[in-house]
Write a protein that holds these residues in place. Structure first.
Motif, short mmCIF file in Angstrom:
data_model
loop_
_atom_site.label_atom_id
_atom_site.label_comp_id
_atom_site.label_asym_id
_atom_site.label_seq_id
_atom_site.Cartn_x
_atom_site.Cartn_y
_atom_site.Cartn_z
N PHE A 78 30.90 17.32 5.88
CA PHE A 78 30.92 15.87 5.72
C PHE A 78 30.56 15.45 4.29
O PHE A 78 31.08 14.45 3.79
CB PHE A 78 29.98 15.22 6.73
N ALA A 79 29.68 16.20 3.63
CA ALA A 79 29.31 15.86 2.26
C ALA A 79 30.50 16.04 1.32
O ALA A 79 30.78 15.18 0.46
CB ALA A 79 28.14 16.72 1.80
N ALA A 80 31.22 17.17 1.45
CA ALA A 80 32.40 17.41 0.61
C ALA A 80 33.47 16.35 0.87
O ALA A 80 34.11 15.84 -0.05
CB ALA A 80 32.95 18.81 0.86
N LEU A 109 30.90 17.21 -8.93
CA LEU A 109 30.87 18.56 -8.35
C LEU A 109 29.47 19.16 -8.44
O LEU A 109 29.01 19.83 -7.51
CB LEU A 109 31.88 19.46 -9.07
N PHE A 110 28.79 18.93 -9.56
CA PHE A 110 27.42 19.46 -9.69
C PHE A 110 26.47 18.77 -8.70
O PHE A 110 25.56 19.41 -8.17
CB PHE A 110 26.92 19.30 -11.12
N SER A 111 26.66 17.47 -8.48
CA SER A 111 25.81 16.79 -7.48
C SER A 111 26.07 17.37 -6.09
O SER A 111 25.13 17.57 -5.31
CB SER A 111 26.06 15.29 -7.50
N LEU A 112 27.33 17.65 -5.78
CA LEU A 112 27.65 18.26 -4.49
C LEU A 112 27.09 19.68 -4.41
O LEU A 112 26.66 20.12 -3.33
CB LEU A 112 29.16 18.27 -4.26
N LEU A 113 27.08 20.40 -5.54
CA LEU A 113 26.48 21.73 -5.55
C LEU A 113 24.99 21.64 -5.22
O LEU A 113 24.47 22.44 -4.43
CB LEU A 113 26.69 22.38 -6.91
N GLY A 114 24.30 20.67 -5.83
CA GLY A 114 22.89 20.47 -5.50
C GLY A 114 22.69 20.13 -4.03
O GLY A 114 21.77 20.64 -3.38
N ILE A 115 23.58 19.29 -3.50
CA ILE A 115 23.52 18.95 -2.07
C ILE A 115 23.71 20.19 -1.22
O ILE A 115 22.97 20.42 -0.24
CB ILE A 115 24.58 17.88 -1.75
N SER A 116 24.68 21.02 -1.57
CA SER A 116 24.96 22.23 -0.80
C SER A 116 23.77 23.19 -0.81
O SER A 116 23.46 23.82 0.20
CB SER A 116 26.20 22.94 -1.36
N TYR A 128 13.80 22.52 -3.75
CA TYR A 128 13.47 21.69 -4.90
C TYR A 128 14.52 21.83 -6.00
O TYR A 128 14.89 20.83 -6.64
CB TYR A 128 12.09 22.08 -5.43
N LEU A 129 15.02 23.03 -6.23
CA LEU A 129 16.05 23.23 -7.25
C LEU A 129 17.33 22.47 -6.89
O LEU A 129 17.97 21.85 -7.75
CB LEU A 129 16.34 24.73 -7.41
N GLY A 130 17.71 22.53 -5.61
CA GLY A 130 18.89 21.79 -5.17
C GLY A 130 18.69 20.29 -5.34
O GLY A 130 19.60 19.57 -5.77
N LEU A 131 17.51 19.82 -5.00
CA LEU A 131 17.19 18.39 -5.13
C LEU A 131 17.30 17.94 -6.59
O LEU A 131 17.88 16.89 -6.88
CB LEU A 131 15.78 18.12 -4.60
N GLU A 132 16.75 18.72 -7.51
CA GLU A 132 16.79 18.34 -8.92
C GLU A 132 18.21 18.39 -9.49
O GLU A 132 18.59 17.54 -10.30
CB GLU A 132 15.86 19.25 -9.73
N LEU A 133 19.00 19.38 -9.07
CA LEU A 133 20.38 19.45 -9.53
C LEU A 133 21.17 18.22 -9.08
O LEU A 133 21.92 17.62 -9.86
CB LEU A 133 21.04 20.73 -9.02
N MET A 134 20.99 17.84 -7.82
CA MET A 134 21.65 16.65 -7.30
C MET A 134 21.16 15.40 -8.03
O MET A 134 21.96 14.56 -8.49
CB MET A 134 21.39 16.51 -5.81
N SER A 135 19.84 15.27 -8.18
CA SER A 135 19.27 14.07 -8.76
C SER A 135 19.65 13.89 -10.23
O SER A 135 20.03 12.79 -10.65
CB SER A 135 17.74 14.09 -8.63
N LEU A 136 19.58 14.96 -11.02
CA LEU A 136 19.91 14.86 -12.44
C LEU A 136 21.38 14.48 -12.63
O LEU A 136 21.72 13.71 -13.54
CB LEU A 136 19.60 16.18 -13.14
N ALA A 242 25.51 6.33 -2.49
CA ALA A 242 25.32 5.85 -1.11
C ALA A 242 25.88 6.81 -0.07
O ALA A 242 25.61 6.64 1.12
CB ALA A 242 25.98 4.49 -0.95
N GLY A 243 26.66 7.81 -0.48
CA GLY A 243 27.34 8.66 0.48
C GLY A 243 26.66 10.00 0.72
O GLY A 243 25.64 10.09 1.41
N ALA A 244 27.18 11.05 0.12
CA ALA A 244 26.73 12.42 0.40
C ALA A 244 25.23 12.66 0.20
O ALA A 244 24.64 13.43 0.97
CB ALA A 244 27.55 13.41 -0.45
N PRO A 245 24.57 12.07 -0.82
CA PRO A 245 23.13 12.32 -0.96
C PRO A 245 22.29 11.94 0.25
O PRO A 245 21.22 12.51 0.48
CB PRO A 245 22.75 11.45 -2.18
#
Length: 490
Positions: A78-80, A109-116, A128-136, A242-245
């Motif tokens: 669903f995120a992708a 794509l990098f935000s989706l990678l962090g989400i994944s 935490y690493l995934g969270l920071e990749l998505m957030s940045l 507003a979506g995948a995060p």
């Protein structure tokens, strides 16, 4: 068990590789189309990979720091899909504002990678690493329109408050590590189950963990960034935020609180109840006063997050897998359907936007039914769904969460359900106000609504899906409940 097991992280590896490829393609191509279609193709393939893995048994990888299970793959699918839909809606808007560039695609794509990574995390540091990749990535996307002062201001607010919340979360996780001696989520669960851990340290760490998670969800009282960022960010980026995060935030909450800290459920459930009621109250009441549609939808997000949190409140009371699956499965169903309703809502705002005109005021929708009955009807469907009016999927989503807490037969939770219903009725006012503006007010803008055929078609499919899953919700609900049960068993 293979300690590395690369099969479990194929979607993440593909996302990483293709994000780099898209950046290089955009650098060497004179037009943006190759990068755009390469990004969309990557998202479609990643969504297909996640969907194909949904029914596979759980696989642990990278020395047990990551897990490939039904819940992670369902949310990953669903995120992708959400990012793919967001980019289709965002393309015309971004092109008119000089934002349709490689940075938009690569950062998405990098935000989706962090989400994944967050969806698959089985370790505190990996989470935490995934969270920071998505957030940045999202911070940079918010400031992508460099000549727009509100976007720059929103990015700064998002960054500062996001850094503060990340500090809360990291401090709480470090206290959990100090108390249990492990960063692996299953090991933390086992250590807490022994009852030999210092309860004062656990309680203090839990407060910081819940605070960090609540910020990423946008729950009251950690909601202050949501209206400002939604309003200030370019609408195309607001759609991505507003979506995948939101799906990633749900996964973070489930992995940390349910899979890792279930032994402290008696403590975090009380916090969740307070966050839930506060979010529903503040979100619905504050939204009534808004004239800016993006700010109204921001407060709508806060109130809907309150409903999601409601699904986490009672489910550990009975102490069995069935009751847990009922509550968590309902919350998962709610967040998934809410995300796609929100995508359609912001997609309609983007449809009406044009060069020099944002279409983000409620008055901008005056008389839309006379300009375009079809898109007014689609927007009305999204508003009815957010308000929880049948036969849209929003009605069944709210009903499933309420059913999950009422069936506990605990007086306190029944009272909580009544409060949720009353606050939902309050919230219906500002959703129906927009419908009234579209159908009963005279249009102030009579210009022709122009949009690419793919955007128009996707909006129609989006609206149809909101109706279809409201009439036939069983398949998706079973999928969500099954993913939750499998995650609890693994």
């Amino acid at each position: 068990m293979n300690d590395m097991n690369w099969l479990a992280i194929y979607p993440e590896l593909l996302l990483l590789a293709m994000a780099l490829v898209v950046a290089l393609v955009d650098l060497w191509c004179k037009t943006r189309w190759p990068a755009y279609w390469l990004t969309q193709g990557t998202l479609a393939v990643v969504a297909g990979m996640h969907y194909a893995y949904v029914d596979l048994p759980a696989i642990y990888a990278m020395q047990d720091m990551m897990v490939s299970d039904s819940l992670g793959h369902l949310l990953g699918f669903f995120a992708a899909l959400a990012v793919l839909v967001s980019l289709v809606y965002a393309r015309p808007y971004a092109a008119e504002r000089d934002m349709l560039k490689g940075e938009l695609f690569t950062l998405s794509l990098f935000s989706l990678l962090g989400i994944s990574v967050m969806l698959s995390a089985n370790n505190f540091l990996v989470m935490y690493l995934g969270l920071e990749l998505m957030s940045l990535s999202l911070y940079a996307l918010t400031a992508l329109r460099r000549d727009h002062a509100p976007a720059t201001e929103a990015a700064m607010k998002y960054f500062v408050l996001g850094a503060l919340a990340s500090g809360f979360l990291l401090y709480g996780l470090s206290m959990m590590y100090g108390a249990t001696g492990s960063l692996d989520i299953p090991r933390v669960f086992e250590a807490i189950a022994t009852g030999q851990i210092n309860q004062a340290v656990l309680a203090l760490g839990l407060v910081f963990v819940v605070s960090g998670v609540a910020f990423k969800l946008g729950a009251v009282p950690f909601h202050m960034w949501v209206p400002d960022v939604y309003h200030g960010a370019p609408t195309a980026v607001t759609l991505l935020i507003a979506g995948a995060p939101k799906l990633a935030a749900f996964a973070m909450m489930f992995r940390l609180l349910v899979e890792g800290l279930l032994g402290l459920a008696g403590d975090w459930q009380q916090m969740v109840v307070l966050l839930s009621v506060g979010s529903m109250f503040i979100g619905n009441v504050a939204a009534i006063a808004q004239t800016n549609l993006k700010r109204m939808l921001a407060y709508s997000t806060i109130s809907n997050i309150g409903f999601v949190l409601l699904g986490f409140a009672p489910t550990v009371i009975a102490g069995n897998t069935l009751s847990a699956a009922n509550g968590y499965g309902s919350a998962l169903f709610y967040i998934v359907t809410y995300v796609f309703t929100t995508l359609g809502t912001f997609g309609t705002i983007l449809l009406l936007s044009r060069q020099g005109f944002e279409a983000d005021q409620i008055d901008d929708f005056k008389g839309l039914a006379k300009r375009s009955p079809f898109f007014a009807g689609v927007m009305a469907i999204f508003m009815f769904s957010l308000a929880g009016i049948p036969p849209t999927v929003g009605f069944f989503a709210k009903l499933s969460v309420l059913q999950a807490i009422v069936t506990t037969n605990v007086t306190g939770y029944i009272v909580l359900a009544v409060i949720a219903v009353v606050l939902s009725l309050v919230g219906a006012f500002y959703y129906l106000r927009l419908v009234k503006v579209m159908y009963f007010d005279e249009p102030t803008d009579t210009s022709t609504i122009a949009a690419p055929i793919d955007m128009r078609a996707l909006l129609a499919v989006n609206g149809f899906a909101v109706l279809l899953f409201g009439i036939l919700p069983g398949g998706l609900m079973d999928l969500c409940a099954g993913a939750v049960v499998n995650a609890l068993r693994s």
